[in-house]
Design a protein around this motif. Structure first.
Motif, PDB file in Angstrom:
ATOM      1  N   GLU A 148      40.613  33.099  39.277  1.00 54.30           N
ATOM      2  CA  GLU A 148      41.016  34.495  39.938  1.00 54.30           C
ATOM      3  C   GLU A 148      41.133  33.936  41.579  1.00 54.30           C
ATOM      4  OE1 GLU A 148      40.619  37.597  38.975  1.00 54.30           O
ATOM      5  OE2 GLU A 148      41.058  36.610  37.083  1.00 54.30           O
ATOM      6  N   GLU A 149      40.550  32.853  42.096  1.00 52.54           N
ATOM      7  CA  GLU A 149      40.705  32.531  43.333  1.00 52.54           C
ATOM      8  C   GLU A 149      42.235  31.799  43.542  1.00 52.54           C
ATOM      9  OE1 GLU A 149      38.815  29.637  46.657  1.00 52.54           O
ATOM     10  OE2 GLU A 149      37.777  29.970  44.857  1.00 52.54           O
ATOM     11  N   PHE A 152      45.481  33.901  40.758  1.00 50.51           N
ATOM     12  CA  PHE A 152      45.972  35.231  40.831  1.00 50.51           C
ATOM     13  C   PHE A 152      46.819  35.695  41.898  1.00 50.51           C
ATOM     14  CE2 PHE A 152      44.995  39.786  42.066  1.00 50.51           C
ATOM     15  CZ  PHE A 152      45.377  40.685  40.929  1.00 50.51           C
ATOM     16  N   ASP A 153      47.924  36.534  41.529  1.00 50.96           N
ATOM     17  CA  ASP A 153      48.972  36.900  42.503  1.00 50.96           C
ATOM     18  C   ASP A 153      48.573  38.327  43.093  1.00 50.96           C
ATOM     19  OD1 ASP A 153      51.383  37.601  43.991  1.00 50.96           O
ATOM     20  OD2 ASP A 153      52.451  37.668  42.192  1.00 50.96           O
ATOM     21  N   SER A 154      48.069  38.450  44.278  1.00 48.42           N
ATOM     22  CA  SER A 154      47.528  39.578  44.864  1.00 48.42           C
ATOM     23  C   SER A 154      48.635  40.441  45.149  1.00 48.42           C
ATOM     24  CB  SER A 154      46.427  39.361  46.031  1.00 48.42           C
ATOM     25  OG  SER A 154      47.176  38.602  46.895  1.00 48.42           O
ATOM     26  N   GLU A 155      49.738  39.844  45.355  1.00 50.40           N
ATOM     27  CA  GLU A 155      51.052  40.581  45.895  1.00 50.40           C
ATOM     28  C   GLU A 155      51.519  41.503  44.595  1.00 50.40           C
ATOM     29  OE1 GLU A 155      55.182  40.446  48.433  1.00 50.40           O
ATOM     30  OE2 GLU A 155      54.028  38.719  47.745  1.00 50.40           O
ATOM     31  N   TYR A 156      52.046  40.788  43.564  1.00 51.16           N
ATOM     32  CA  TYR A 156      52.574  41.519  42.437  1.00 51.16           C
ATOM     33  C   TYR A 156      52.003  41.559  41.219  1.00 51.16           C
ATOM     34  CZ  TYR A 156      57.013  40.590  45.267  1.00 51.16           C
ATOM     35  OH  TYR A 156      57.763  40.466  46.151  1.00 51.16           O
ATOM     36  N   ASN A 157      50.662  41.035  41.339  1.00 49.96           N
ATOM     37  CA  ASN A 157      49.992  41.075  40.087  1.00 49.96           C
ATOM     38  C   ASN A 157      50.129  39.859  39.253  1.00 49.96           C
ATOM     39  OD1 ASN A 157      47.544  41.578  38.481  1.00 49.96           O
ATOM     40  ND2 ASN A 157      48.333  43.841  38.073  1.00 49.96           N
ATOM     41  N   TYR A 159      49.050  36.091  36.874  1.00 45.90           N
ATOM     42  CA  TYR A 159      48.808  34.691  37.144  1.00 45.90           C
ATOM     43  C   TYR A 159      49.798  33.671  37.226  1.00 45.90           C
ATOM     44  CZ  TYR A 159      44.258  37.105  36.227  1.00 45.90           C
ATOM     45  OH  TYR A 159      43.097  37.716  36.258  1.00 45.90           O
ATOM     46  N   ARG A 235      33.091  42.185  37.329  1.00 46.79           N
ATOM     47  CA  ARG A 235      34.219  41.411  37.720  1.00 46.79           C
ATOM     48  C   ARG A 235      35.024  40.925  36.456  1.00 46.79           C
ATOM     49  NH1 ARG A 235      32.981  36.347  40.124  1.00 46.79           N
ATOM     50  NH2 ARG A 235      35.133  36.382  40.759  1.00 46.79           N
ATOM     51  N   ASN A 242      42.487  44.490  33.929  1.00 50.31           N
ATOM     52  CA  ASN A 242      43.986  44.432  34.500  1.00 50.31           C
ATOM     53  C   ASN A 242      45.042  43.663  33.671  1.00 50.31           C
ATOM     54  OD1 ASN A 242      45.676  44.174  36.976  1.00 50.31           O
ATOM     55  ND2 ASN A 242      45.261  42.156  36.915  1.00 50.31           N
TER      56      ASN A 242
END
Length: 426
Positions: A148-149, A152-157, A159, A235, A242
């Motif tokens: 997760e840290e 994970f791609d926080s911009e496009y979702n 991994y 979590r 997701n």
């Protein structure tokens, strides 16, 4: 064929053909853990590299076998695998697991491939399910945090595939030499949804038992005898929700109902029009399992039509004898029509899943046919375990390993254990 007979045959195969091979031939009593390779000629290579995927899959297989069948010999093997992974594969400085070790147990390839970390979660969470072991669950949760840290791609979702040991960018993100070099793949996501579902199931089981005492996230400490905290469950549940959406909304090709294989960061499809029939049928039941474990009616209503569509798309790889070919490149016209051991195993589970949950009698016949092909063409009844593959003309693959970096007691033992459990539920 009668369902109970198939179950009985599979129990015999998993115990006396698959697991017995690994217990008798692959335990490394000199340097610890398990040997890295036996080649197609049954020759042991005691100095072969030891892969994270192999060892994590050994951990999962023997943990699941102990949970389902109760043989203490399987628990011993699972514990050997768990201890070896924790002592040697876990990177004590940066976290995660090394890609491989040398035969002595020293780090060899130190990159962090998230596919391998996913399998370590899968194995550790299954060991925890089977034993109630705190250390294994702590390890699984810490590895969950790593993914997760760092992946994970926080911009496009979604991994990414891999990082350096220190979690930096890495130029070659490929899982193997057979893969295209793209930052995201269906295969890695498939083997993240799989451990996330198992970890969530494990946490729910621990919560139900109210006897869990573990560290839920890195840096926090709980007193002994504290049950599973809701925030930990939330979590993992959120990550599982997701990744189910990632499969339904990004990886699934809505026009063909096959799973696209490689992607850019923004989910633009890469590497051309590829179809992997083994991954299609495997995903059809793994995404269904994830939704069932999640237990959300709305998610199931969204996923279940897709389960059937993806399975139907995989029919393109079926042969009249019940076997399934590997994959095809629609751009070049190249078809890999070898009959791989793992594809045949997933073929059986995928069709049986459709019969079990949707009453599809044709799917049951396909499961029977696939099992018959495995029995007559893939299982090595003389030396134990399964052959890597047969070629389209029926000749045996005499080149690829009997046991090794990618040839593990996982797809085949899981098929057997899935059928044993599912028939038991019927």
């Amino acid at each position: 064929m009668e369902i109970q007979l198939m179950k009985q045959e599979m129990q015999d195969v998993v115990e006396n053909n698959i697991l017995r091979f690994w217990l008798d031939k692959m335990v490394d009593d000199e340097h610890g853990g398990f040997y890295g390779r036996i080649d197609a000629g049954e020759v042991l290579h005691p100095e072969a590299e030891k892969g994270a995927i192999l060892n994590a899959r050994i951990l999962w297989s023997f943990s699941a076998a102990y949970r389902v069948l109760g043989n203490p010999e399987y628990l011993d093997a699972a514990t050997r695998a768990k201890d070896y992974i924790i002592d040697h594969f876990i990177d004590k400085e940066y976290g995660g697991v090394y890609w491989s070790l040398d035969y002595l147990g020293n780090p060899f390839d130190t990159k962090k491939q998230f596919y391998a970390i996913g399998f370590a979660i899968y194995g550790m969470s299954e060991y925890a399910r089977a034993t109630g072991d705190r250390e294994a669950l702590e390890c699984a949760l810490q590895l969950f945090d790593c993914i997760e840290e760092h992946a994970f791609d926080s911009e496009y979702n979604g991994y990414i595939e891999a990082c350096t040991r220190e979690w930096g960018e890495i130029a070659d993100m490929r899982l193997s030499e057979l893969d295209a070099n793209f930052p995201k793949s269906q295969n890695t996501h498939l083997h993240i949804i799989e451990p996330y579902a198992n970890l969530y199931r494990c946490l729910k089981e621990f919560q139900a038992s109210t006897s869990c005492d573990y560290v839920p996230v890195i840096g926090s400490v709980l007193p002994i005898e504290v049950a599973v905290p809701q925030e930990t469950l939330f979590r993992v549940e959120g990550a599982l929700r997701n990744i189910i959406d990632i499969f339904t909304d990004r990886i699934l090709n809505p026009e063909t109902h096959h799973l696209d294989l490689f992607f850019e960061m923004d989910w633009t499809r890469g590497a051309g029009h590829l179809e992997s029939y083994g991954h299609d049928i495997e995903c059809s039941w793994l995404i269904h399992e994830a939704a069932l474990v999640l237990g959300d009616v709305d998610v199931l209503q969204k996923v279940e039509p897709i389960v059937r569509e993806v399975a139907k798309a995989s029919e393109k790889g079926l042969r009249p004898d019940g076997s399934m070919i590997h994959e095809a490149n629609l751009d070049t016209g190249h078809v890999d029509d070898d009959l791989h051991w793992w594809v045949q195993a997933e073929n059986v589970v995928g069709w049986y899943n459709l019969y079990q949950h949707f009453g599809d009698e044709q799917a049951l016949e396909r499961a029977f046919l696939g099992w018959n092909y495995i029995k007559t063409q893939i299982i090595d009844w003389d030396n134990g375990e399964w052959h890597w593959s047969r070629h389209p003309d029926g000749s045996l693959n005499t080149v690829d390993d009997k046991a090794g970096f990618w040839k593990c007691p996982y797809h085949n033992s899981r098929m057997c254990l899935e059928i044993i459990e599912r028939v038991g539920e019927a």
